[in-house]
Design an enzyme around this catalytic site. Structure first.
Site, short mmCIF file in Angstrom:
data_model
loop_
_atom_site.label_atom_id
_atom_site.label_comp_id
_atom_site.label_asym_id
_atom_site.label_seq_id
_atom_site.Cartn_x
_atom_site.Cartn_y
_atom_site.Cartn_z
N ARG A 107 0.81 -1.22 0.00
CA ARG A 107 0.00 0.00 0.00
C ARG A 107 0.84 1.26 0.00
NH1 ARG A 107 -3.03 2.00 -2.63
NH2 ARG A 107 -4.09 -0.01 -2.58
N LYS A 142 2.62 25.12 -3.69
CA LYS A 142 1.35 24.55 -3.23
C LYS A 142 1.44 23.02 -3.28
CE LYS A 142 -1.18 28.60 -4.86
NZ LYS A 142 -2.18 29.13 -5.80
N LYS A 174 5.77 39.49 -3.53
CA LYS A 174 4.37 39.39 -3.93
C LYS A 174 3.58 40.60 -3.42
CE LYS A 174 2.63 35.46 -4.70
NZ LYS A 174 1.91 34.17 -4.61
N GLU A 206 5.96 40.60 -8.28
CA GLU A 206 4.61 40.40 -8.80
C GLU A 206 3.95 41.72 -9.19
OE1 GLU A 206 0.43 39.37 -6.75
OE2 GLU A 206 1.90 37.75 -6.59
N ASP A 228 0.11 38.61 -12.58
CA ASP A 228 -0.90 37.86 -11.82
C ASP A 228 -2.31 38.19 -12.28
OD1 ASP A 228 -1.63 36.06 -9.68
OD2 ASP A 228 -2.33 37.83 -8.60
#
Length: 289
Positions: A107, A142, A174, A206, A228
């Site tokens: 598994r 992510k 960012k 960004e 973005d």
């Protein structure tokens, strides 16, 4: 593996080390595989791990290591390595030895295969979708906690490229960073300090609007501007504004329906969080032959 400690007394791994295979085996086996201990004999057999749908293989070598960790006497053969395109029914791994050991490792080995092949498969779909353009498909941060290195390797197996691994190997300024201070002079000073202390480090910033793109193009030392959530028209204009002086990365609103159009605008990179946070698992099975 019967002498492994119960999961509830498993020591927390040291902050400087991380072994996802050991963690996965510990949480699955715990005090030992009771089913195999009482219901499986001491036979030696060969097993094959095979895919049940069209896919791109990833994590094959990791799956092989799982079997070796459970029982070093198992003979493991990689039939199709990570990065291979697979058709339904094709074998990726063969294992020969104790049936008990094979079933104990089954598994965890399949879990790594299905997760990582899912990442590689969806990455290949994005890469194929932008074929013929200059755009390269990037992953993001992510990722599944604890599995970032494996998932980013799966992205590469699928033909994509890795963006920064973490907060330590690249600068990405960012919108939330900019919210604290948007003065160009202050940004330029920060870039100079960063460059002086970290030669060769890539710096990306960004932009949410074309006006920001124009402003950031005046900064010295920026390698990439992240565009973005811009429209196709805005992306096209940003490419014209940059004129090759910096690289451009498109992000936001990217899926398999939109990615080809985004690539056609002329951007250098397209980052896709879905490669790792939403990759559907690929169906694999183990069969004793």
């Amino acid at each position: 593996m019967s002498d492994q400690p119960p999961l509830h007394v498993l020591p927390v791994p040291a902050r400087t080390t991380h072994d996802p295979i050991a963690i996965a085996l510990a949480e699955d086996i715990g005090r030992g595989d009771l089913t195999s201990r009482y219901f499986v004999g001491l036979d030696r057999r060969t097993a094959r791990l095979f895919v049940k749908e069209t896919a791109v293989a990833a994590g094959v070598e990791i799956a092989g290591e799982v079997f070796r960790r459970v029982d070093p006497s198992l003979e493991v053969t990689v039939v199709r390595a990570s990065g291979s395109r697979l058709e339904r029914g094709q074998t990726v791994l063969e294992v020969n030895g104790s049936v008990r050991s094979i079933l104990t490792a089954e598994r965890v080995a399949l879990n790594f295969l299905q997760q990582l092949s899912g990442v590689a498969t969806i990455t290949r779909r994005y890469v194929d979708a932008v074929a013929g353009t200059k755009a390269r498909i990037l992953d993001t941060r992510k990722t599944t906690p604890g599995l970032r290195a494996l998932e980013k390797a799966a992205v590469v197996a699928g033909g994509g490229q890795n963006h920064r691994f973490g907060l330590f190997d690249m600068v990405l300024v960012k919108d939330n960073h900019l919210a604290a201070d948007t003065e160009l002079e202050h940004l330029q000073n920060a870039i100079r300090r960063c460059r002086a202390e970290n030669p060769g480090l890539r710096i990306e910033i960004e932009a949410d609007t074309l006006d920001q793109v124009r402003r950031f193009l005046t900064l010295m030392g920026v390698d990439v501007i992240l565009l973005d959530n811009m429209t196709l028209d805005e992306l096209t204009e940003a490419v014209q504004l940059a004129g090759g002086r910096v690289q451009l990365e498109a992000s936001g609103g990217v899926n398999l329906t939109t990615v080809a159009g985004i690539a056609a605008t002329g951007v250098d990179f397209i980052s896709v969080g879905a490669l790792t946070h939403s990759a559907p698992a690929i169906d694999y099975s183990l069969e004793l032959t």
